[in-house]
Design a protein around this motif. Structure first.
Motif, PDB file in Angstrom:
ATOM      1  N   GLY A   1     -14.408 -26.973  43.035  1.00  0.00           N
ATOM      2  CA  GLY A   1     -15.204 -26.788  44.243  1.00  0.00           C
ATOM      3  C   GLY A   1     -14.415 -26.069  45.320  1.00  0.00           C
ATOM      4  N   SER A   2     -14.471 -26.578  46.541  1.00  0.00           N
ATOM      5  CA  SER A   2     -13.813 -25.928  47.684  1.00  0.00           C
ATOM      6  C   SER A   2     -12.292 -25.882  47.551  1.00  0.00           C
ATOM      7  CB  SER A   2     -14.195 -26.626  48.988  1.00  0.00           C
ATOM      8  OG  SER A   2     -13.680 -27.940  49.013  1.00  0.00           O
ATOM      9  N   TRP A   3     -11.726 -26.707  46.685  1.00  0.00           N
ATOM     10  CA  TRP A   3     -10.276 -26.688  46.504  1.00  0.00           C
ATOM     11  C   TRP A   3      -9.793 -25.362  45.924  1.00  0.00           C
ATOM     12  CZ3 TRP A   3      -6.449 -29.375  48.447  1.00  0.00           C
ATOM     13  CH2 TRP A   3      -6.720 -30.622  48.979  1.00  0.00           C
ATOM     14  N   ALA A   4     -10.668 -24.610  45.269  1.00  0.00           N
ATOM     15  CA  ALA A   4     -10.270 -23.310  44.722  1.00  0.00           C
ATOM     16  C   ALA A   4      -9.790 -22.383  45.836  1.00  0.00           C
ATOM     17  CB  ALA A   4     -11.426 -22.680  43.957  1.00  0.00           C
ATOM     18  N   ASP A   5     -10.409 -22.480  47.014  1.00  0.00           N
ATOM     19  CA  ASP A   5     -10.003 -21.656  48.147  1.00  0.00           C
ATOM     20  C   ASP A   5      -8.788 -22.226  48.877  1.00  0.00           C
ATOM     21  OD1 ASP A   5     -12.128 -19.899  47.693  1.00  0.00           O
ATOM     22  OD2 ASP A   5     -13.482 -21.057  48.974  1.00  0.00           O
TER      23      ASP A   5
END
Length: 154
Positions: free
Chosen positions: A141-145
């Motif tokens: 999820g947002s952890w990729a960014d």
């Protein structure tokens, strides 16, 4: 993304860097065999968050809540080892409610705690025979960014 930490102190320093970027609603799952450094990493995370209380493995109580420090984010430290896949006990901890206002770190949570959020970070630790820790980050999820920024802080 993989990193190598030759000493427990370096593992803890990476935990501090991770703790400094955590915010309420963050879920971090720690995976790895016994003795890989999951609790050492969690101590660093707690230090980076500035939370109060002694951080130790919550194996016999399943979860410990550490009050918020200066950044204002409490830490919920969970050890799912004893659950043995019994998700009803994980549900009893009411972690989805805690997730709204805390950062949650779950040791041995892979395979069960992911359902708490679509946004989570798996930190896979392995301890080699020479005591060096190999750490692999698996963002979801947002952890990729957020993960590339984390690598710059370590």
């Amino acid at each position: 993304m993989s990193m190598v930490f030759p000493t427990p102190e370096e593992t803890m320093a990476f935990g501090r860097a991770l703790g400094r970027v955590l915010r309420a609603g963050d879920l971090v799952l720690l995976a790895g065999p016994l003795g890989a450094g999951k609790t050492t990493l969690t101590r660093g995370i707690a230090d980076g968050l500035g939370v109060g209380g002694r951080v130790s493995s919550p194996t016999f109580v399943l979860a410990r809540v550490h009050p918020a420090g200066a950044p204002g984010v409490p830490l919920v430290h969970v050890d799912a080892y004893r659950l043995g896949g019994d998700l009803s006990q994980l549900d009893d901890l009411d972690l989805d409610t805690d997730l709204e206002r805390s950062a949650i770190v779950v040791e041995w949570g892979e395979g069960s705690a992911e359902r708490l959020s679509a946004d989570y970070l798996v930190v896979r630790l392995d301890r080699r025979e020479d005591d060096v820790r190999e750490v692999t980050l698996e963002p979801h999820g947002s952890w990729a960014d957020r993960t590339p920024e984390l690598a710059k802080t370590s």
